[in-house]
Design a protein around this motif. Structure first.
Motif, PDB file in Angstrom:
ATOM      1  N   HIS A 274     -11.076 -17.941 -32.698  1.00  0.00           N
ATOM      2  CA  HIS A 274     -10.282 -17.292 -33.749  1.00  0.00           C
ATOM      3  C   HIS A 274     -10.909 -15.967 -34.153  1.00  0.00           C
ATOM      4  O   HIS A 274     -10.215 -14.951 -34.299  1.00  0.00           O
ATOM      5  N   ASP A 291       2.270 -14.947 -32.684  1.00  0.00           N
ATOM      6  CA  ASP A 291       1.354 -15.953 -32.147  1.00  0.00           C
ATOM      7  C   ASP A 291       2.223 -16.930 -31.369  1.00  0.00           C
ATOM      8  O   ASP A 291       2.864 -17.812 -31.949  1.00  0.00           O
ATOM      9  N   CYS A 294       1.958 -21.259 -31.342  1.00  0.00           N
ATOM     10  CA  CYS A 294       1.020 -21.235 -32.481  1.00  0.00           C
ATOM     11  C   CYS A 294       0.483 -22.605 -32.857  1.00  0.00           C
ATOM     12  O   CYS A 294      -0.419 -22.709 -33.688  1.00  0.00           O
ATOM     13  N   GLY A 297      -0.566 -23.774 -36.507  1.00  0.00           N
ATOM     14  CA  GLY A 297      -0.704 -22.576 -37.333  1.00  0.00           C
ATOM     15  C   GLY A 297      -2.113 -22.218 -37.732  1.00  0.00           C
ATOM     16  O   GLY A 297      -2.306 -21.475 -38.695  1.00  0.00           O
ATOM     17  N   LEU A 300      -2.550 -18.417 -37.740  1.00  0.00           N
ATOM     18  CA  LEU A 300      -1.603 -17.623 -38.524  1.00  0.00           C
ATOM     19  C   LEU A 300      -2.175 -17.198 -39.869  1.00  0.00           C
ATOM     20  O   LEU A 300      -1.959 -16.069 -40.316  1.00  0.00           O
ATOM     21  N   GLY A 314       5.107 -16.977 -35.880  1.00  0.00           N
ATOM     22  CA  GLY A 314       4.545 -18.107 -35.144  1.00  0.00           C
ATOM     23  C   GLY A 314       5.664 -18.817 -34.411  1.00  0.00           C
ATOM     24  O   GLY A 314       6.706 -19.119 -35.004  1.00  0.00           O
ATOM     25  N   GLU A 316       6.871 -21.995 -31.623  1.00  0.00           N
ATOM     26  CA  GLU A 316       6.560 -23.266 -30.967  1.00  0.00           C
ATOM     27  C   GLU A 316       7.865 -23.894 -30.482  1.00  0.00           C
ATOM     28  O   GLU A 316       8.937 -23.636 -31.042  1.00  0.00           O
ATOM     29  N   ALA A 325       2.597 -26.370 -39.311  1.00  0.00           N
ATOM     30  CA  ALA A 325       2.162 -25.003 -39.609  1.00  0.00           C
ATOM     31  C   ALA A 325       2.593 -24.598 -41.010  1.00  0.00           C
ATOM     32  O   ALA A 325       1.821 -23.992 -41.765  1.00  0.00           O
ATOM     33  N   LEU A 344       8.401 -18.559 -38.923  1.00  0.00           N
ATOM     34  CA  LEU A 344       8.078 -19.659 -38.021  1.00  0.00           C
ATOM     35  C   LEU A 344       9.339 -19.974 -37.231  1.00  0.00           C
ATOM     36  O   LEU A 344      10.345 -20.402 -37.802  1.00  0.00           O
TER      37      LEU A 344
END
Length: 473
Positions: A274, A291, A294, A297, A300, A314, A316, A325, A344
């Motif tokens: 990170h 991201d 992600c 998260g 994030l 983010g 997914e 997240a 998201l």
């Protein structure tokens, strides 16, 4: 009386069923233990690739709680025989946990020492807990939990009666299992003011042993000591004095040794990764970032803190991951301005998504190794062709470094969902090919301490556009 603990698959816990090792209770068995006032049953309602859930069902005999007591004028009062004690998580459950999870509570698990020390993605549920929602939040939130405490009605058919002094409690957080158990072990008796056992001076020692890692710095430690020790002033003052000594000693040690600790204590690879990605973000100063993949998260939150970043996305494919997240980031409590910076999105790397076009940066942190090799070209076309951000940051394991993991058999991957793991030469060859095809330049950075022979544990490629895109008429 029911308690469930769910551990979800994460970088720290690649195999969720390892929860069974940490708790010293086999997932394929139902085990029963005689405890004070009843029987505790431990079983696993869920054991899967993504999550593992352990449950404790405590059967309490309310009559047995008062049977044999003498010297009480109300020994046959109706309340002793008709009450909520079998159903509401209380000091009875804490005592049962102390017996059935003693080793886990003390952080003992031979062969899994690293996992014992690792924060896990945990969800703890208790259908009925004594206390008001505000009190429950004041006790658990400072410990790193996301707290959902829903009031329980006295009678759903009689709304005019209002709420009972109970809540349905769900705790979600990235917490060491031993800490999670100690939080429950101490705070359930705090919430339950009707102790079923005699509170004597030895309870002060028990409180300090169970809460030594977190209670000295808890903002409600006075309240915790007061209620845990049944309001006995002399015991409370003794506990608070010793907690103050622990707090002072901790602060003094932290002040005197912060520099040396920072230099000597190894940081988890996930944190190093990170930090390395965030350092690249700060250097390249993107305004908009995606991201991609992600997960829950974890990155994030760091991206949102980088100065100059106005938009963070983010993505997914899993709705469950996006919910996790949102929970991790406390989206529901964000201000309108904070929420406007974060999106998201459910999205797949395999397909074009116009919502991800024209970004300054895309990050694929530990993502490509989860893609089947024959599908990787589609990911490349989507990211470098359709999305075409100005910068792309990719991290992936360095297969050569796997010799440093003794538990990993030769040729095995670090995670059961990995489809491949590349050497440095393989990764760099692939990255140069991608960069040349799509008009990017690429630089490589190590993540983690490099071994002179096998390199770093994680390898990173940073792609930057090197030429304008030709658009055909």
């Amino acid at each position: 009386m029911l308690l469930t603990i769910t551990a979800r698959r994460s970088e720290a816990l690649a195999t969720p069923s390892d929860l069974g090792f940490l708790l010293h209770k086999h997932p394929d068995k139902v085990q029963s233990f005689g405890v004070y006032a009843g029987t505790a049953h431990v079983f696993y309602p869920e054991v899967g690739a993504e999550a593992c859930t352990a449950a404790v069902l405590l059967e309490v005999d309310p009559v047995a709680l008062v049977r044999g007591r003498s010297g009480r004028s109300d020994a046959f009062a109706l309340g002793h025989y008709v009450n909520d004690r079998p159903y509401v998580a209380s000091s009875l459950l804490a005592v049962a946990m102390g017996k059935v999870f003693r080793s886990a509570l003390n952080g003992h698990c031979v062969g899994y020492e690293e996992l014992v020390q690792a924060p896990l993605d945990l969800t703890v549920t208790l259908p009925a807990v004594p206390g008001e929602p505000d009190l429950v939040r004041r006790l658990f939130t400072p410990l790193g939990w996301d707290v959902q405490a829903e009031p329980i009605a006295f009678d759903a058919t009689r709304p005019q009666w209002g709420a009972a002094p109970l809540v349905s409690l769900t705790l979600t957080g990235s917490v060491r299992l031993t800490d999670a158990l100690s939080h429950l072990y101490v705070l359930l008796p705090v919430l339950d003011e009707v102790k079923h056992y005699w509170v004597g001076r030895d309870e002060v020692d028990k409180l300090l042993r169970a809460g030594d890692r977190w209670l000295p710095g808890h903002p409600e430690r006075n309240l915790v000591a007061h209620r845990y020790l049944a309001g006995q002033r002399d015991l409370r003052e003794s506990a608070l004095a010793r907690l103050a000594e622990l707090d002072d000693r901790t602060a003094e040690i932290a002040h005197d040794t912060a520099a040396s600790d920072a230099a000597l204590a190894p940081r988890p690879l996930v944190r190093l990764r990170h930090d390395a990605v965030l350092e690249v973000v700060r250097d390249l100063a993107p305004v908009s970032i995606a991201d991609v993949g992600c997960g829950s998260g974890s990155l994030l939150g760091g991206l949102l803190k980088v100065q100059g970043v106005a938009r963070v996305i983010g993505t997914e494919v899993s709705d469950i991951a996006l919910v996790k997240a949102a929970t991790r980031l406390n989206v529901d409590s964000m201000t309108e301005r904070q929420a406007d910076r974060l999106s998201l999105l459910r999205s797949s790397l395999m397909y074009e998504d116009e919502r991800l076009a024209d970004l300054d940066m895309a990050i694929l942190m530990e993502v490509i190794e989860h893609v089947d090799p024959d599908r990787l070209p589609a990911v490349v076309r989507n990211v470098f062709g359709a999305m075409r951000p100005r910068h792309v940051v990719i991290t992936t394991p360095n297969a050569e470094y796997n010799v440093h993991y003794p538990a990993l058999a030769a040729g095995d991957f670090r995670h059961p969902d990995h489809r491949f793991e590349w050497t440095r030469e393989q990764f760099q060859s692939w990255a140069h090919s991608v960069a040349g095809t799509h008009a990017y330049q690429v630089n490589f950075l190590p993540v983690g301490e490099s071994d002179p022979q096998v390199g770093p544990p994680t390898q990173m490629a940073v792609f930057s556009q090197s030429a304008p895109v030709e658009v055909s008429a």
